[in-house]
Design an enzyme around this catalytic site. Sequence first.
Site, PDB file in Angstrom:
ATOM      1  N   ASP A  87       4.423   8.982   2.610  1.00  0.00           N
ATOM      2  CA  ASP A  87       4.212  10.391   2.256  1.00  0.00           C
ATOM      3  C   ASP A  87       3.015  10.611   1.350  1.00  0.00           C
ATOM      4  O   ASP A  87       2.595   9.737   0.603  1.00  0.00           O
ATOM      5  CB  ASP A  87       5.467  10.990   1.621  1.00  0.00           C
ATOM      6  CG  ASP A  87       5.992  10.178   0.438  1.00  0.00           C
ATOM      7  OD1 ASP A  87       5.797   8.947   0.420  1.00  0.00           O
ATOM      8  OD2 ASP A  87       6.607  10.781  -0.457  1.00  0.00           O
ATOM      9  N   GLU A 114       8.875   8.881  -0.744  1.00  0.00           N
ATOM     10  CA  GLU A 114       8.902   8.094  -1.989  1.00  0.00           C
ATOM     11  C   GLU A 114       8.541   8.971  -3.172  1.00  0.00           C
ATOM     12  O   GLU A 114       9.082   8.802  -4.272  1.00  0.00           O
ATOM     13  CB  GLU A 114       7.928   6.915  -1.892  1.00  0.00           C
ATOM     14  CG  GLU A 114       8.017   5.931  -3.058  1.00  0.00           C
ATOM     15  CD  GLU A 114       7.292   6.376  -4.318  1.00  0.00           C
ATOM     16  OE1 GLU A 114       7.747   6.029  -5.427  1.00  0.00           O
ATOM     17  OE2 GLU A 114       6.262   7.090  -4.198  1.00  0.00           O
TER      18      GLU A 114
END
Length: 391
Positions: A80, A139
């Site tokens: 991400d 994350e």
Amino acid sequence: MINETIKKAIQTNSEELTDIRRKLHSEPELSWEETETTAFVCKYLDSLSISYYKTQPTGVIATIEGGKPGKTVALRADMDALSVEELNKELPYTSKFEGKMHACGHDAHTAMLLIAAKALNEVKDDIPGNVRLIFQPAEEVAQGAKEMVKQGAMKGVDHVFGIHIWSQMPTHKVSCQPGPSFASADLFKVTFKGRGGHGAIPHACIDAAIVASSFVMNVQSVVSRTIDPQSPAVLTVGKMVVGTRFNVIAENAVIEGTVRCFDQSTRDHVETQLKHYAEQVASIYGATAQVEYIRGTQAVNNDEESAKLVQKVATAAFGEDVLYPEKPTMGGEDFSEYMNEAPGSFALVGSGNPEKDTEWAHHHGKFNIDEEALATGAELYAQFAWAYLNQ
């Protein structure tokens, strides 16, 4: 310990490695929105005939099945991006999307693990065991690892290894120390309620701005005066919202912040003291306090044997001077969720190069990496898996 076929494969595919990283960098997706990144990973694994399944709503779990019986080692990369505006407008691979950027290196992690998978796949018939590949979403919001574990990422896994690109270290250097690596990362929210009124009549009010300000000034003594100095902790107030108008005494104030530390007893102590300070400060002024404390990621503590194996693999692959004694960071990492399921370690691979302007802090709009570090990370992924399974 070092597999020469893997080393040659990484070198041969270094240009492709850079191309993948640049593609992912130019097309950043935020946490739980990594749809196109997930599709790209799946397509790449299809080209290698590596079996996988998609997790929900995003993410991929794959397995390279070795030709010989043995244990299973997991390799993890996060995918991400962040809601940061990229300031590197001159780069040919700058973010295409306003307000979104790979400002932490997760694009590099994904690219490195894909090329590591390609190299490991070439020697799969000689692998004694299996290699689990975890392409993790979310994350940055500390939710992805926990969800991946729920969806089977660590099922049957004996050991886990992860890498983070690190701009604070010189390019090619590797750090993996036994013990604490990343701190736990908690969130807190304190809501003070006073009694509002006219700015010209303060004696008839309880000013929430005064209460909140007193709390901000005093709460740092939780760290400086109630915790053993040899047990590091950080308490940061990052947001304060108070008042509605210049001539209205505030009735409400909301403070938000984060707490970072390395051991559980310190974590428990800070939570207890933070609540105590909020209640006592509010009481002094006749206000009330409501505290919400959210446990985020746990501390990442590298298993000693695992960390020493990383060091052996790194020196064998890149030379004796590759190791770098990086200190533990107060940054948070949800990699700790995997280490709740199996022993493992988390390494840092340096990507800082002043000549290429890649020493900017993570999460900054000018963050970038020295792409020469990509091959180091990809090979470290693959060689660690090979070395662990061949012990």
